[in-house]
Write an enzyme that holds these catalytic residues in place. Structure first.
Site, PDB file in Angstrom:
ATOM      1  N   ASP A 233       0.834  -1.211   0.000  1.00  0.00           N
ATOM      2  CA  ASP A 233       0.000   0.000   0.000  1.00  0.00           C
ATOM      3  C   ASP A 233       0.869   1.262   0.000  1.00  0.00           C
ATOM      4  OD1 ASP A 233      -2.297   1.581   0.040  1.00  0.00           O
ATOM      5  OD2 ASP A 233      -2.412   1.581   2.230  1.00  0.00           O
TER       6      ASP A 233
ATOM      7  N   GLU B 155       1.213  -3.126  -5.144  1.00  0.00           N
ATOM      8  CA  GLU B 155       0.725  -1.768  -4.877  1.00  0.00           C
ATOM      9  C   GLU B 155       1.866  -0.893  -4.346  1.00  0.00           C
ATOM     10  OE1 GLU B 155      -3.364   0.429  -3.390  1.00  0.00           O
ATOM     11  OE2 GLU B 155      -2.948  -1.576  -2.631  1.00  0.00           O
TER      12      GLU B 155
ATOM     13  N   TYR C  28      -0.692  -7.921  -9.044  1.00  0.00           N
ATOM     14  CA  TYR C  28      -1.640  -7.056  -8.340  1.00  0.00           C
ATOM     15  C   TYR C  28      -2.867  -6.953  -9.237  1.00  0.00           C
ATOM     16  CZ  TYR C  28      -3.651  -2.858  -6.205  1.00  0.00           C
ATOM     17  OH  TYR C  28      -4.497  -1.952  -5.610  1.00  0.00           O
TER      18      TYR C  28
ATOM     19  N   ASP D 150      -1.740  -9.957  -4.445  1.00  0.00           N
ATOM     20  CA  ASP D 150      -3.075  -9.491  -4.083  1.00  0.00           C
ATOM     21  C   ASP D 150      -3.984  -9.771  -5.274  1.00  0.00           C
ATOM     22  OD1 ASP D 150      -5.389  -8.157  -3.439  1.00  0.00           O
ATOM     23  OD2 ASP D 150      -4.463  -6.182  -3.218  1.00  0.00           O
TER      24      ASP D 150
ATOM     25  N   ASN E 145      -7.232  -9.732  -5.173  1.00  0.00           N
ATOM     26  CA  ASN E 145      -8.409  -8.881  -5.052  1.00  0.00           C
ATOM     27  C   ASN E 145      -9.723  -9.640  -5.162  1.00  0.00           C
ATOM     28  OD1 ASN E 145      -8.489  -6.129  -4.307  1.00  0.00           O
ATOM     29  ND2 ASN E 145      -7.207  -5.606  -6.057  1.00  0.00           N
TER      30      ASN E 145
ATOM     31  N   ASP F 290      -4.969 -12.181  -0.471  1.00  0.00           N
ATOM     32  CA  ASP F 290      -3.600 -12.462  -0.900  1.00  0.00           C
ATOM     33  C   ASP F 290      -3.363 -13.968  -0.889  1.00  0.00           C
ATOM     34  OD1 ASP F 290      -2.211  -9.532  -0.696  1.00  0.00           O
ATOM     35  OD2 ASP F 290      -3.746  -9.808   0.833  1.00  0.00           O
TER      36      ASP F 290
ATOM     37  N   ASP G 219      -2.218  -1.993   5.045  1.00  0.00           N
ATOM     38  CA  ASP G 219      -3.553  -2.512   5.350  1.00  0.00           C
ATOM     39  C   ASP G 219      -3.669  -3.993   4.953  1.00  0.00           C
ATOM     40  OD1 ASP G 219      -3.447  -1.966   2.638  1.00  0.00           O
ATOM     41  OD2 ASP G 219      -5.257  -0.733   2.582  1.00  0.00           O
ATOM     42  N   HIS G 220      -2.644  -4.529   4.329  1.00  0.00           N
ATOM     43  CA  HIS G 220      -2.504  -5.967   4.097  1.00  0.00           C
ATOM     44  C   HIS G 220      -1.383  -6.477   4.996  1.00  0.00           C
ATOM     45  CE1 HIS G 220      -4.670  -6.444   0.090  1.00  0.00           C
ATOM     46  NE2 HIS G 220      -4.637  -5.129   0.243  1.00  0.00           N
TER      47      HIS G 220
END
Length: 325
Positions: A63, A89, A164, A203, A205, A275, A300-301
């Protein structure tokens, strides 16, 4: 995962089963239930057939690479000491990379990919202790590759792909694009898999099943848990890839890798498992462990780590076989 208002707020209160719902007038407020936290068990370094792990890979959506470095993310990496570190990210052009990471002697082979059109958007990286045979960027389609979402490293016996995956966006404005991505990305991975087995990390998503997020009921129309995205992941598994965490821990609930910054979600463990490490079928016998390092802070991950046994590859016509030398 992007921090759009809809999905993350739903993740934070969803169907109001996390003790955040206001008390109705005239009724005594219920005491909030203590959150159920996931405890990452001790690492297993031996596969089911008794082979010892000889490859350790870590993946982390940071992030924002520069902010993550300032939050001491590299200290955790040095303690974890993976053979390969994959980041998503990164939001950082190569010319703006922090010296703290470009100078890491532990990882002399570093590879970066960023968005061509948007500064501070998307981006992936791969840092390796051992030089890969070959490194490529993207999946061969300009509409996807301009966003800097994929790096593929070829090693002697397998491919490592870090990705990502695009988010469907607030109001699902990119859902159609995401569905196109899923088809094209699956075709790319299947093409690699015909040459050598692969590890996919990053990630992705999507929370695949209801067990993979805290509030499935409140998120069925939100990015990351729509039927279309979940079906895209199911089709990827059907194409011959295995979710390493679920292979080892099929019934494990409350195991998440993303928590919105809002609503104190991480402390309450109101999260999503976004993830993953996916493996080609030929690599599954060498799977030792798939870890969720949810105590690691800085994003935040949280990071995830794979322990696996890989052997040199020899080709015997078709299909190829993994054979120890």
């Amino acid at each position: 995962m992007k921090r759009g208002k809809n999905a993350e707020e739903a993740a934070a209160d969803g169907d109001n089963d996390n003790g955040t719902a206001p008390a109705k007038k005239g009724k005594k407020a219920k005491e909030p239930e203590a959150p159920i936290m996931y405890e990452d068990p001790p690492d297993k370094l031996t596969s089911k057939d008794g082979r010892s792990a000889n490859m350790k890979i870590t993946s982390w959506n940071v992030d924002g690479l520069r902010a993550w470095v300032k939050k001491n993310g590299l200290d955790w990496v040095r303690e974890e000491a993976p053979d390969v570190l994959c980041l998503q990210e990164t939001k950082c052009a190569e010319k703006a990379l922090p010296a703290d990471i470009t100078s890491m002697a532990e990882y002399p082979h570093k590879y970066w990919s960023g968005s061509e059109d948007k500064e501070g958007y998307s981006g992936v990286a791969m840092l390796c202790k051992t030089e890969p045979v070959k490194v490529t960027y993207g999946i061969g389609k300009e509409e996807h590759d301009k966003e800097g979402r994929v790096i593929t490293a070829e090693f002697p016996s397998f491919f490592l792909v870090t990705a990502y995956v695009p988010n469907a966006g607030r109001g699902l404005v990119r859902l159609d694009y995401r569905k196109t991505w899923d088809v094209d990305f699956r075709a790319y991975l299947s093409g690699l898999d015909k040459q050598k087995p692969l590890v996919l990390c990053g990630d992705l998503n999507v929370a695949h099943e209801e067990i993979d997020l805290k509030n499935p009921k409140g998120n069925k129309k939100n990015a990351g848990f729509t039927p279309d995205e979940r079906e895209g992941f199911s089709q990827l598994l059907a194409a011959g890839f295995t979710d390493s965490f679920r292979e080892l821990y099929p019934e494990q609930a409350y195991a998440y890798t993303f928590w919105t910054y809002m609503m104190n979600a991480r402390a309450k463990n109101v999260g999503w498992r976004l993830d993953y490490f996916l493996l080609s079928s030929a690599l599954v016998p060498g799977l030792c462990d798939s870890k969720i390092r949810n105590k690691a802070m800085g994003s935040d991950h949280c990071p995830i780590t794979l322990h696996i046994t890989v052997f040199p590859l020899r080709l015997r016509h078709s299909p190829w076989l993994l054979i120890p030398d």
